[in-house]
Enzyme design. Structure first.
Site, mmCIF file in Angstrom:
data_model
loop_
_atom_site.group_PDB
_atom_site.id
_atom_site.type_symbol
_atom_site.label_atom_id
_atom_site.label_comp_id
_atom_site.label_asym_id
_atom_site.label_seq_id
_atom_site.Cartn_x
_atom_site.Cartn_y
_atom_site.Cartn_z
ATOM 1 N NE ARG A 161 -21.338 -10.304 -12.554
ATOM 2 C CZ ARG A 161 -20.519 -9.697 -11.700
ATOM 3 N NH1 ARG A 161 -20.379 -10.151 -10.487
ATOM 4 N NH2 ARG A 161 -19.814 -8.646 -12.057
ATOM 5 C CG ASN A 194 -21.822 -6.864 -7.486
ATOM 6 O OD1 ASN A 194 -22.724 -6.493 -6.737
ATOM 7 N ND2 ASN A 194 -21.301 -8.083 -7.444
ATOM 8 N N GLY A 202 -9.799 2.921 -8.493
ATOM 9 C CA GLY A 202 -9.284 1.564 -8.353
ATOM 10 C C GLY A 202 -8.780 1.073 -9.687
ATOM 11 N N GLY A 203 -8.049 -0.039 -9.655
ATOM 12 C CA GLY A 203 -7.509 -0.595 -10.891
ATOM 13 C C GLY A 203 -7.569 -2.111 -10.859
ATOM 14 C CG MET A 204 -10.963 -3.862 -8.878
ATOM 15 S SD MET A 204 -12.554 -4.581 -8.405
ATOM 16 C CE MET A 204 -13.633 -4.023 -9.713
ATOM 17 C CE1 TYR A 249 -4.249 1.352 0.080
ATOM 18 C CE2 TYR A 249 -3.430 2.773 1.815
ATOM 19 C CZ TYR A 249 -4.403 2.454 0.889
ATOM 20 O OH TYR A 249 -5.512 3.238 0.771
ATOM 21 C CD1 TRP A 290 -6.387 6.310 -1.355
ATOM 22 C CD2 TRP A 290 -4.481 7.470 -1.414
ATOM 23 N NE1 TRP A 290 -5.476 5.665 -0.550
ATOM 24 C CE2 TRP A 290 -4.304 6.347 -0.561
ATOM 25 C CE3 TRP A 290 -3.409 8.340 -1.613
ATOM 26 C CZ2 TRP A 290 -3.104 6.098 0.085
ATOM 27 C CZ3 TRP A 290 -2.216 8.082 -0.963
ATOM 28 C CH2 TRP A 290 -2.066 6.971 -0.128
#
Lengths: 368, 368
Positions: free
Chosen positions: A211, A186, A279-281, A87, A304
């Protein structure tokens, strides 16, 4: 803004003097009058086996301090990343895990006026170390949460709903009827966006990956207040055509995925719109065509929450106002806590391991 | 901001009533008292063979109008894209080519006070149609340029130096000593950035592609005021390490290339910095890692001078102040015109063809 990247958390409850195996009473020149169980780590590592439950002692509280009993604290992905050392901000050792949670004030110093015994409180800043049964801290490190909201609601608003709330307020001046588009709808933040946007009168277009149980997911998100739910594949194929007959083009896009999905959000923004990445999933960079920036005047920003709170650290009134607004939504049922699994504090290892698995509900440690 | 994308230029000198083969005097119920040669096109096409020199007549000027003799007008890439139909704004037909240039006022209407006979003037807006010998327009469509700067300087400041000037002012509050990093540093805008930044006391880090004559190019850019010139390959290899011992990390990055090169500029920005994209020469999307946006708080913006001027169309004082500042730099030698080839107006086809070739100096049509 300089120097926050890869910073070190220096405020790790320094007044909670260490207990643990190597810190016997013989090393203390002060008299411990309280003790707590805390989940402590002294090194970073990918396997998360460095976390140990320890007994920590601490002394009488000072005039500006507060003693809390922690009630509940979730295990969030950022907590895991902090333990792994990946992190952007990391604690000093020994570190107590956990950044979010709700505690009850059990003792206040003579000079404290901002909170009272019995109040529910949330930490202001990351790095608080919420995974413990008791903690002493300065009163200025706390925000109040009303006791008429659910425990799970109070324990889980300070990260994800807080992020959603700020993103809906800080980047575009949105008015009721305006549209927001997001991917990863989601996700925990995505669900909070749906609910808070609905409470604010905003319309949401929610992109999810295809999905097997898509219909069920779509129904769930719509029950939360989602106006439209659409798969990435469908959006590629049909665009927003029919939806835009009913709502204006989105001026705010929220991206927690990156890669092609982020570009998909971008490409459906109105001229002058803003794409906010939090985010950068997909772990793939955003692909941004120059013409979106130049000729459509799209801006890209990041959000952030940890940094936002630090930037506004001295304005406790502002920070409290966000908590108050979110608690009002909890109270009215406009905002509901995410699906949670309650884990007794002693069984923390189970909660940690579940958090690193995909598609798990949020694990919340119960201290009392 | 809505609706500017793929807009149509409706202001194409409607008061210049058409001449040309099909428009004989028999079709006019007004008395033409002036005429001009103009480079006109009536369709879009990739080959640029649609441009014709025509004689256009026009009537006496109105009380708020001005008649100009055009002196010089460059052929810019945007002019070519407009003719090809690939630019985001397109003219109505018949269209006169050219968006930039300098003219001399030869007649003013009774009510005109903003310009006088003998003044040099520049068009405020794109779509003016500068490729002609004479033009009648409203006085409010013009900005003044002082006559003590070079003709080439006046003819070429309204697009590229104007873009450079605004980008250095509008995205970060820069102070003398601050650093700007840019790619495509040898482009027309890039060279203007170097000179204007030097005049403002800013330091520039200039990225260029490696090439056979790199040393000569580097020396040329440094002679213009570039502090550092570095190839993309060198920057990949060594980073900014040594440079950052001498200057602060850049807070503003300028990108006209896109693709990997844009990412290279981004990755060397300071936390909180802004990457401004004003071109996409590589025709490849920017690759933006989420963590740059989230944890370094980098913003991405675009700049399109045409739109900036339109947004500020009613604030002629602001627009004039930019021209005045740039002319002061021209006068003092801080800003020099780009390398130009002067082309007699009749030989326009040669200038058009040269502009679509790579690595050509700017072609400037001379009308007088």
């Amino acid at each position: 803004m300089r120097g926050f990247f890869r910073g070190v958390l220096r405020a790790q409850r320094l007044w909670v003097q260490g207990g643990g195996p190597g810190w016997g009473a013989g090393y203390c020149h002060w008299r411990p009058i309280h003790s707590c169980s805390a989940l402590v780590y002294r090194r970073h590592g990918p396997d998360l086996d460095q976390l140990r439950m320890e007994q920590w002692d601490f002394q009488a509280i000072g005039p500006h301090s507060v003693r809390l009993q922690m009630l509940a604290a979730p295990v969030n992905p950022a907590d895991i990343n902090m333990m792994q050392g990946t992190y952007p901000i990391l604690p000093e050792f020994p570190a107590v895990g956990g950044n979010e949670g709700v505690g009850e004030v059990v003792e206040v110093g003579d000079e404290v006026t901002s909170v009272r015994v019995g109040d529910w409180v949330l930490p202001v800043d990351a790095g608080f170390g919420t995974w413990r049964t008791e903690v002493v801290c300065e009163a200025t490190e706390l925000l109040r949460a009303p006791r008429d909201v659910s425990l799970l609601g109070a324990a889980t608003i300070a990260v994800n709903p807080f992020t959603a709330y700020r993103m809906l307020h800080d980047f575009q001046q949105l008015r009721p009827g305006d549209t927001v588009i997001q991917n990863g709808a989601n996700s925990s933040v995505g669900q909070a966006v749906i609910q808070i946007a609905a409470a604010l009168g905003l319309r949401t277009i929610n992109i999810v990956r295809n999905r097997p149980n898509y219909e069920g997911l779509s129904a769930d998100l719509k029950a939360m207040g989602a106006d439209y739910v659409i798969t990435e594949e469908e959006l590629h194929r049909t665009g927003l055509g029919l939806i835009l007959q009913e709502v204006p083009k989105p001026r705010l896009g929220l991206n927690c995925v990156g890669g092609l999905s982020g570009g998909l959000v971008l490409s459906h923004l109105d001229s002058g719109g803003t794409l906010v990445t939090y985010g950068g999933m997909a772990k793939k960079p955003l692909q941004i065509p120059a013409k979106s920036l130049i000729f459509k005047n799209i801006s890209l920003k990041g959000f952030w929450m940890t940094q936002w709170k630090r930037n506004n650290r001295k304005d406790l009134h502002l920070l409290q106002s966000v908590v108050d607004a979110l608690c009002a939504m909890l109270r009215s049922g406009q905002l509901t806590p995410p699906r949670c699994v309650l884990v007794p504090f002693q069984q923390y290892a189970q909660a940690i391991q579940a958090t690193v698995q995909p598609h798990q509900p949020k694990q919340v440690l119960l201290m009392q």
